[in-house]
Scaffold this motif. Structure first.
Motif, PDB file in Angstrom:
ATOM      1  N   THR A   1      25.890  -2.081 -48.351  1.00 60.08           N
ATOM      2  CA  THR A   1      25.432  -0.966 -49.188  1.00 60.08           C
ATOM      3  C   THR A   1      24.987   0.226 -48.337  1.00 60.08           C
ATOM      4  N   THR A   2      24.790   0.012 -47.052  1.00 56.72           N
ATOM      5  CA  THR A   2      24.454   1.112 -46.142  1.00 56.72           C
ATOM      6  C   THR A   2      25.741   1.563 -45.446  1.00 56.72           C
ATOM      7  N   PRO A   3      26.205   2.787 -45.732  1.00 52.20           N
ATOM      8  CA  PRO A   3      27.496   3.206 -45.181  1.00 52.20           C
ATOM      9  C   PRO A   3      27.575   3.081 -43.659  1.00 52.20           C
ATOM     10  N   ALA A   4      26.489   3.389 -42.960  1.00 49.46           N
ATOM     11  CA  ALA A   4      26.519   3.316 -41.491  1.00 49.46           C
ATOM     12  C   ALA A   4      26.744   1.880 -41.011  1.00 49.46           C
ATOM     13  N   ASN A   5      26.273   0.899 -41.779  1.00 52.54           N
ATOM     14  CA  ASN A   5      26.540  -0.500 -41.409  1.00 52.54           C
ATOM     15  C   ASN A   5      28.023  -0.815 -41.544  1.00 52.54           C
ATOM     16  N   ARG A   6      28.628  -0.283 -42.596  1.00 53.15           N
ATOM     17  CA  ARG A   6      30.067  -0.536 -42.786  1.00 53.15           C
ATOM     18  C   ARG A   6      30.838   0.055 -41.608  1.00 53.15           C
ATOM     19  N   ASP A   7      30.450   1.235 -41.190  1.00 53.87           N
ATOM     20  CA  ASP A   7      31.136   1.873 -40.057  1.00 53.87           C
ATOM     21  C   ASP A   7      30.992   1.033 -38.799  1.00 53.87           C
ATOM     22  N   LEU A   8      29.765   0.580 -38.508  1.00 50.16           N
ATOM     23  CA  LEU A   8      29.527  -0.183 -37.287  1.00 50.16           C
ATOM     24  C   LEU A   8      30.278  -1.510 -37.298  1.00 50.16           C
ATOM     25  N   LEU A   9      30.159  -2.237 -38.393  1.00 48.61           N
ATOM     26  CA  LEU A   9      30.803  -3.558 -38.465  1.00 48.61           C
ATOM     27  C   LEU A   9      32.324  -3.406 -38.372  1.00 48.61           C
ATOM     28  N   GLY A  10      32.845  -2.440 -39.115  1.00 44.74           N
ATOM     29  CA  GLY A  10      34.298  -2.241 -39.134  1.00 44.74           C
ATOM     30  C   GLY A  10      34.838  -1.810 -37.779  1.00 44.74           C
ATOM     31  N   ALA A  11      34.070  -1.019 -37.060  1.00 43.88           N
ATOM     32  CA  ALA A  11      34.557  -0.471 -35.792  1.00 43.88           C
ATOM     33  C   ALA A  11      34.378  -1.433 -34.616  1.00 43.88           C
ATOM     34  N   ARG A  12      33.357  -2.280 -34.708  1.00 49.31           N
ATOM     35  CA  ARG A  12      33.001  -3.036 -33.505  1.00 49.31           C
ATOM     36  C   ARG A  12      33.482  -4.482 -33.467  1.00 49.31           C
ATOM     37  N   GLY A  13      33.940  -5.011 -34.577  1.00 54.60           N
ATOM     38  CA  GLY A  13      34.349  -6.418 -34.527  1.00 54.60           C
ATOM     39  C   GLY A  13      35.341  -6.775 -35.619  1.00 54.60           C
ATOM     40  N   ILE A  14      35.674  -8.058 -35.654  1.00 54.59           N
ATOM     41  CA  ILE A  14      36.534  -8.583 -36.721  1.00 54.59           C
ATOM     42  C   ILE A  14      35.629  -8.973 -37.887  1.00 54.59           C
ATOM     43  N   VAL A  15      35.886  -8.387 -39.039  1.00 50.25           N
ATOM     44  CA  VAL A  15      35.026  -8.623 -40.196  1.00 50.25           C
ATOM     45  C   VAL A  15      35.671  -9.671 -41.114  1.00 50.25           C
ATOM     46  N   VAL A  16      34.912 -10.724 -41.395  1.00 45.54           N
ATOM     47  CA  VAL A  16      35.397 -11.815 -42.249  1.00 45.54           C
ATOM     48  C   VAL A  16      34.584 -11.822 -43.541  1.00 45.54           C
ATOM     49  N   TYR A  17      35.261 -11.620 -44.661  1.00 45.34           N
ATOM     50  CA  TYR A  17      34.591 -11.630 -45.965  1.00 45.34           C
ATOM     51  C   TYR A  17      34.712 -13.030 -46.563  1.00 45.34           C
ATOM     52  N   LEU A  18      33.562 -13.677 -46.765  1.00 46.03           N
ATOM     53  CA  LEU A  18      33.554 -14.983 -47.423  1.00 46.03           C
ATOM     54  C   LEU A  18      33.414 -14.748 -48.925  1.00 46.03           C
ATOM     55  N   TYR A  19      34.545 -14.572 -49.575  1.00 45.98           N
ATOM     56  CA  TYR A  19      34.541 -14.293 -51.018  1.00 45.98           C
ATOM     57  C   TYR A  19      34.004 -15.506 -51.778  1.00 45.98           C
ATOM     58  N   THR A  20      33.031 -15.269 -52.647  1.00 44.02           N
ATOM     59  CA  THR A  20      32.386 -16.365 -53.381  1.00 44.02           C
ATOM     60  C   THR A  20      32.038 -15.885 -54.778  1.00 44.02           C
ATOM     61  N   PRO A  21      32.674 -16.449 -55.805  1.00 45.00           N
ATOM     62  CA  PRO A  21      32.384 -15.992 -57.158  1.00 45.00           C
ATOM     63  C   PRO A  21      30.960 -16.347 -57.593  1.00 45.00           C
ATOM     64  N   VAL A  22      30.497 -15.660 -58.612  1.00 42.77           N
ATOM     65  CA  VAL A  22      29.101 -15.794 -59.067  1.00 42.77           C
ATOM     66  C   VAL A  22      28.755 -17.244 -59.413  1.00 42.77           C
ATOM     67  N   GLU A  23      29.660 -17.949 -60.075  1.00 42.73           N
ATOM     68  CA  GLU A  23      29.396 -19.344 -60.465  1.00 42.73           C
ATOM     69  C   GLU A  23      29.008 -20.177 -59.236  1.00 42.73           C
ATOM     70  N   THR A  24      29.762 -20.025 -58.192  1.00 46.94           N
ATOM     71  CA  THR A  24      29.509 -20.783 -56.951  1.00 46.94           C
ATOM     72  C   THR A  24      28.217 -20.304 -56.297  1.00 46.94           C
ATOM     73  N   GLN A  25      27.976 -19.014 -56.312  1.00 47.11           N
ATOM     74  CA  GLN A  25      26.723 -18.486 -55.738  1.00 47.11           C
ATOM     75  C   GLN A  25      25.514 -19.084 -56.451  1.00 47.11           C
ATOM     76  N   LEU A  26      25.609 -19.148 -57.799  1.00 43.35           N
ATOM     77  CA  LEU A  26      24.490 -19.687 -58.583  1.00 43.35           C
ATOM     78  C   LEU A  26      24.227 -21.139 -58.210  1.00 43.35           C
ATOM     79  N   ALA A  27      25.298 -21.910 -58.080  1.00 41.86           N
ATOM     80  CA  ALA A  27      25.146 -23.327 -57.740  1.00 41.86           C
ATOM     81  C   ALA A  27      24.515 -23.468 -56.356  1.00 41.86           C
ATOM     82  N   ARG A  28      24.845 -22.569 -55.446  1.00 38.57           N
ATOM     83  CA  ARG A  28      24.342 -22.701 -54.070  1.00 38.57           C
ATOM     84  C   ARG A  28      22.945 -22.113 -53.873  1.00 38.57           C
ATOM     85  N   THR A  29      22.589 -21.131 -54.674  1.00 42.45           N
ATOM     86  CA  THR A  29      21.283 -20.505 -54.443  1.00 42.45           C
ATOM     87  C   THR A  29      20.180 -21.167 -55.271  1.00 42.45           C
TER      88      THR A  29
END
Ligand code: S3P
Length: 179
Positions: free
Chosen positions: A86-114
């Motif tokens: 949500t902080t644009p500068a973080n997106r810039d840093l992460l995108g520019a400096r490394g390989i970004v891996v998105y662990l996609y997780t739907p809400v149902e699974t998030q609820l079960a895990r949290t």
């Protein structure tokens, strides 16, 4: 080393960024950091206390400082907090400096895990499902915008998700299937 030395895990609460990240770091022989843990260590208080005293804006500022420092490390597997994008500068840093891996997780699974988690201020609400759904609508496009690799964690164990990340890192294009 035939893998990228900076790997940044992003995704929502309950995606398994920290557990998968730790396992990846072990497998790759890289150091591991968790930006939330880093903030807690620096401030000496837990995340809910930071939210209580400084509000979410104060936490985001500390989070940005952590991301700026941690993305300067030459070698690192980094697990980030769900709101890092949500902080644009973080997106810039992460995108520019490394390989970004998105662990996609739907809400149902998030609820079960949290479950009844008390350590995540954004889930201390009457309706955690509605909160997670709103966050997903807002953040999913932001995660995707900077992801080099997208892994669907649904139904996966920590071990199997880590294995799929490792496999995707070996692919020349670095992309898995789009969930
Ligand atoms: C947040 C996620 C948390 C933590 C903070 C805010 C968010 O991290 O950074 O409570 O905005 O989604 P996890 O994704 O590790 O739970």
């Amino acid at each position: 080393m035939n893998h990228p030395p900076r790997i940044y895990l992003i995704g929502p609460m309950g995606a398994g960024k920290s557990t998968v990240g730790r396992r990846l770091a072990d497998a790759l022989g890289l150091p591991f950091e968790d930006s939330d843990r880093y903030i807690v260590e620096r401030t000496g208080v837990d995340i809910p206390t930071i939210f209580d005293i400084e509000g979410e804006a104060g936490f985001r500022k500390r989070e940005h400082d952590a991301i700026r420092t941690l993305t300067e490390r030459e070698e690192l597997v980094l697990a980030t907090g769900g709101g890092v994008v949500t902080t644009p500068a973080n997106r810039d840093l992460l995108g520019a400096r490394g390989i970004v891996v998105y662990l996609y997780t739907p809400v149902e699974t998030q609820l079960a895990r949290t479950g009844k988690d008390r350590n995540r201020p954004l889930l201390q609400t009457e309706d955690p499902r509605a909160r997670l759904e709103a966050l997903m609508v807002e953040r999913d496009p932001l995660y995707r915008a900077i992801a080099d690799i997208i892994i669907d964690t649904r139904g996966g164990t920590v071990k199997s998700v880590a294995r799929r990340v490792l496999k995707a890192l070996e692919e020349p294009a670095g992309q898995e299937t789009q969930p």
